[in-house]
Design a protein around this motif. Structure first.
Motif, PDB file in Angstrom:
ATOM      1  N   LYS A  79      -8.385  44.149  44.022  1.00  9.42           N
ATOM      2  CA  LYS A  79      -9.062  43.205  43.136  1.00  9.42           C
ATOM      3  C   LYS A  79      -9.426  41.918  43.869  1.00  9.42           C
ATOM      4  N   LYS A  80      -8.512  41.448  44.787  1.00 14.60           N
ATOM      5  CA  LYS A  80      -8.751  40.200  45.489  1.00 14.60           C
ATOM      6  C   LYS A  80      -9.833  40.338  46.549  1.00 14.60           C
ATOM      7  N   THR A  81      -9.864  41.511  47.196  1.00 15.09           N
ATOM      8  CA  THR A  81     -10.819  41.700  48.297  1.00 15.09           C
ATOM      9  C   THR A  81     -12.151  42.268  47.832  1.00 15.09           C
ATOM     10  N   ALA A  82     -12.255  42.690  46.579  1.00 14.77           N
ATOM     11  CA  ALA A  82     -13.515  43.288  46.104  1.00 14.77           C
ATOM     12  C   ALA A  82     -14.608  42.235  46.073  1.00 14.77           C
ATOM     13  N   PRO A  83     -15.768  42.483  46.706  1.00 12.28           N
ATOM     14  CA  PRO A  83     -16.871  41.526  46.695  1.00 12.28           C
ATOM     15  C   PRO A  83     -17.456  41.404  45.300  1.00 12.28           C
ATOM     16  N   LEU A  84     -18.162  40.283  45.052  1.00 15.90           N
ATOM     17  CA  LEU A  84     -18.789  40.034  43.757  1.00 15.90           C
ATOM     18  C   LEU A  84     -19.750  41.146  43.382  1.00 15.90           C
ATOM     19  N   ALA A  85     -20.408  41.749  44.417  1.00 15.84           N
ATOM     20  CA  ALA A  85     -21.394  42.808  44.144  1.00 15.84           C
ATOM     21  C   ALA A  85     -20.749  44.048  43.556  1.00 15.84           C
ATOM     22  N   ALA A  86     -19.366  44.185  43.810  1.00 15.14           N
ATOM     23  CA  ALA A  86     -18.696  45.384  43.296  1.00 15.14           C
ATOM     24  C   ALA A  86     -18.407  45.275  41.810  1.00 15.14           C
ATOM     25  N   LEU A  87     -18.546  44.063  41.235  1.00 16.77           N
ATOM     26  CA  LEU A  87     -18.307  43.894  39.805  1.00 16.77           C
ATOM     27  C   LEU A  87     -19.363  44.649  39.009  1.00 16.77           C
ATOM     28  N   CYS A  88     -18.947  45.233  37.886  1.00 16.92           N
ATOM     29  CA  CYS A  88     -19.866  46.045  37.070  1.00 16.92           C
ATOM     30  C   CYS A  88     -20.436  45.195  35.944  1.00 16.92           C
ATOM     31  N   TYR A  89     -21.704  44.878  36.023  1.00 22.58           N
ATOM     32  CA  TYR A  89     -22.360  44.141  34.961  1.00 22.58           C
ATOM     33  C   TYR A  89     -22.772  45.110  33.849  1.00 22.58           C
ATOM     34  N   ALA A  90     -22.752  44.624  32.641  1.00 29.79           N
ATOM     35  CA  ALA A  90     -23.053  45.469  31.476  1.00 29.79           C
ATOM     36  C   ALA A  90     -24.535  45.828  31.450  1.00 29.79           C
ATOM     37  N   GLY A  91     -24.789  47.127  31.291  1.00 29.61           N
ATOM     38  CA  GLY A  91     -26.162  47.605  31.131  1.00 29.61           C
ATOM     39  C   GLY A  91     -26.538  47.641  29.661  1.00 29.61           C
ATOM     40  N   PRO A  92     -27.759  48.099  29.366  1.00 27.31           N
ATOM     41  CA  PRO A  92     -28.221  48.130  27.959  1.00 27.31           C
ATOM     42  C   PRO A  92     -27.339  48.975  27.045  1.00 27.31           C
ATOM     43  N   GLU A  93     -26.759  50.060  27.584  1.00 24.69           N
ATOM     44  CA  GLU A  93     -25.959  50.961  26.762  1.00 24.69           C
ATOM     45  C   GLU A  93     -24.475  50.634  26.821  1.00 24.69           C
ATOM     46  N   ASP A  94     -24.062  49.719  27.719  1.00 30.19           N
ATOM     47  CA  ASP A  94     -22.646  49.422  27.894  1.00 30.19           C
ATOM     48  C   ASP A  94     -22.157  48.429  26.849  1.00 30.19           C
ATOM     49  N   VAL A  95     -20.830  48.406  26.670  1.00 30.62           N
ATOM     50  CA  VAL A  95     -20.183  47.375  25.863  1.00 30.62           C
ATOM     51  C   VAL A  95     -19.887  46.202  26.792  1.00 30.62           C
ATOM     52  N   SER A  96     -20.370  45.026  26.471  1.00 32.81           N
ATOM     53  CA  SER A  96     -20.178  43.858  27.328  1.00 32.81           C
ATOM     54  C   SER A  96     -18.953  43.060  26.908  1.00 32.81           C
ATOM     55  N   CYS A  97     -18.422  42.283  27.872  1.00 33.49           N
ATOM     56  CA  CYS A  97     -17.260  41.438  27.614  1.00 33.49           C
ATOM     57  C   CYS A  97     -17.661  40.304  26.662  1.00 33.49           C
ATOM     58  N   ASP A  98     -16.824  40.082  25.632  1.00 35.08           N
ATOM     59  CA  ASP A  98     -17.132  39.041  24.649  1.00 35.08           C
ATOM     60  C   ASP A  98     -16.772  37.642  25.140  1.00 35.08           C
ATOM     61  N   VAL A  99     -16.029  37.543  26.250  1.00 36.83           N
ATOM     62  CA  VAL A  99     -15.591  36.241  26.745  1.00 36.83           C
ATOM     63  C   VAL A  99     -16.509  35.734  27.858  1.00 36.83           C
ATOM     64  N   CYS A 100     -17.086  36.644  28.642  1.00 36.36           N
ATOM     65  CA  CYS A 100     -17.934  36.244  29.764  1.00 36.36           C
ATOM     66  C   CYS A 100     -19.092  35.371  29.278  1.00 36.36           C
ATOM     67  N   THR A 101     -19.422  34.370  30.088  1.00 36.44           N
ATOM     68  CA  THR A 101     -20.602  33.548  29.824  1.00 36.44           C
ATOM     69  C   THR A 101     -21.649  33.872  30.865  1.00 36.44           C
TER      70      THR A 101
END
Length: 541
Positions: A79-101
């Protein structure tokens, strides 16, 4: 990047498909998030047998869970070494995080108590805070709001068994005196039923798959038979065309030969007549010249030397033939044409046959019926090659079978019925029901759903010594017609026609006719109430 993706997959939970959270290892060696495997085993508490979600290996009693420290350290390092690009952003069909801004990450779990979905980072408080650890986490869902009471805006975690309705804690006052329990308890009770339901569904699935294969085979046989019929008819018509063309050529040659013979005769007569005409014209010229001779002696001498035509004045008669020279052969060819038309007409009749009207017509579609021993009720006995069923005064000894009617004195045929079919039933006694049914009719229990004619899966004629009744889907209809000991049943499956007839020698009287749509193959059946009742399916010629 591919290696990093592979590493992340190796340290992911096979239940939530995300990186392991508070990883634990169970006795079979597989590792999961503590929450994921606990929720999986909570659902198996009723059976007291706990399984691995991946390999299905079972354990009893419920294994104690200990944290896999090595896996936890590896996951935290990833988790600490994972680059920002490895984060999974929510797509149109995905459930997105309610806390993220800003640009929202894909949620990894949803909380039923918070009614919110969280990404990996914002979910950490639920793993760390004691109060939040009690919340129920589930796979990310778009339908969290369905768990909120529309009246009180609170989570619905209760269930009213009396009204079959989900409730929040404030709704309880409106359901006083009702049986109320937690949603988890209601689920546990309902989850105890699926094994029996699953067995019934599997049985129904097997029957339907068998019927589906049978229909697929029937469709294949129809296509194959149609192709064979087309090929054979083409061959036959081609042979007929060749034969007709040969006969046409022979008739033409005969006509031409007769034409030459007749023309030759006529030509001979023409030549003879033309020769006679020239001789007569020459004699007339000689007579004209002789008339100009004034010397009597020369007239006498020259008259004796005149051509023979002048001596004969009787006209010659020429006999001509019948003007209808080739009418006989024309009549023969026309007769052949009419015979061919009469011969070809039945082909069209066979391709689109009308509904039978006489017993001889019905017997053309006669189908041999045998009864299935696996379906016969214990109070019935089969004989005569399984074509006769008799109601007994004591139960018979039959082995258990899922197809057997357990409490209704009924039996189904072994043969499935499609296309056009006709069979007859000889009966005696009282309350003998002659029926057709889908295979899926209920077999077990005392429910009326098991009875022929008391559901939407069967049609039944109730025969009695005095009258008839027709039953379908619990609705009875009075049937008028002559009461006899033999019933004829005609089925046109594709046309949706089912008809019952009273049969007496060669006479058939229509009792009841059904026009509907049959969606699956049918089976004939019999229900007999009183001991001594008999139904027999005779072989028809």
């Amino acid at each position: 990047m591919a290696q990093k993706a592979l590493d992340q997959e190796a340290f992911s939970c096979s239940v939530c498909l995300d990186l392991l959270k508070d990883p634990v290892t169970i006795p079979c060696g597989h590792s999961y998030c503590r929450n994921c495997v606990q929720q999986h085993w909570d659902q198996e508490d009723e059976k007291q047998l706990y399984s691995c979600p991946e390999c299905r290996l079972s354990f009893s009693p419920r294994p104690a869970l200990g944290k896999n420290i090595m896996l936890a350290a590896v996951v935290e390092q990833m988790k600490k070494t994972a680059p920002l690009a490895a984060l999974c952003y929510a797509g149109p069909e995905d459930v997105s995080c309610d806390v993220c801004t800003g640009r929202k990450l894909r949620a990894v779990q949803s909380c039923l108590q918070c009614v919110a979905s969280y990404c990996e980072r914002h979910l950490q408080p639920h793993d760390e805070a004691a109060a939040l650890k009690k919340h129920q986490l589930v796979a990310p869902s778009h339908r969290l709001q369905e768990n909120i009471c529309s009246q009180h805006d609170k989570v619905m975690d209760l269930f009213c068994h009396s009204d079959q309705q989900l409730l929040c804690s404030l709704c309880v006052d409106q359901h006083k005196g009702h049986v109320i329990m937690t949603s988890a308890s209601e689920r546990a009770q309902r989850q105890a039923a699926p094994p029996v339901t699953r067995a019934l569904l599997l049985q129904s699935l097997q029957h339907k798959e068998t019927d589906l294969k049978r229909l697929q085979q029937e469709a294949q046989d129809i296509r194959s038979s149609a192709q064979t019929a087309v090929q054979r008819s083409n061959d036959s018509f081609r042979d007929m065309a060749l034969l007709l063309d040969k006969r046409r050529s022979e008739v033409e040659q005969q006509i031409r030969s007769q034409e030459d013979t007749q023309l030759s005769r006529v030509q001979e007569l023409q030549d003879q007549l033309q020769q006679d005409v020239r001789g007569l014209k020459r004699s007339l010229s000689e007579l004209d010249t002789l008339d100009l001779t004034q010397d009597h002696n020369q007239f006498i001498q020259r008259y004796a030397s005149l051509s023979p035509h002048t001596q004969s004045t009787e006209p010659a008669t020429i006999h001509t033939g019948d003007r209808g020279y080739f009418e006989e052969v024309t009549r023969a060819v026309s007769k052949l044409r009419d015979t061919l038309q009469l011969t070809l007409s039945p082909v069209q009749v066979l391709l689109s046959p009308a509904e039978p009207s006489s017993r001889e017509d019905f017997l053309y579609y006669s189908t041999e019926i045998t009864l299935d021993p696996n379906t016969v009720n214990a109070w019935l006995s089969l004989s005569d090659g399984n074509r006769r069923v008799t109601s007994m005064s004591k139960p018979q000894s039959y082995s258990d079978h899922p197809d057997r009617f357990s409490n209704r004195c009924q039996v189904l045929s072994r043969e499935s019925l499609t296309g056009r079919c006709y069979w007859e039933v000889e009966w005696s006694g009282r309350w003998v029901f002659i029926a057709v049914s889908y295979r899926e009719i209920q077999r077990k229990g005392r429910s009326d759903e098991c009875k022929f004619g008391n559901n939407d899966k069967s049609w039944a004629l109730d025969t009695d010594k005095a009258t008839y009744l027709f039953w379908f889907n619990k609705v009875q209809s009075q049937v008028s017609g002559p009461v006899g000991s033999r019933i004829g049943v005609y089925l046109d499956h594709s046309a949706g026609v089912l008809a019952f007839y009273s049969v007496s020698e060669s006479t058939m009287s229509l009792l009841h006719r059904v026009q509907t749509r049959f969606s699956r193959p049918l089976y004939t059946g019999v229900r007999i109430y009183n001991p001594g009742g008999i139904a027999h399916f005779p072989k028809l010629k």
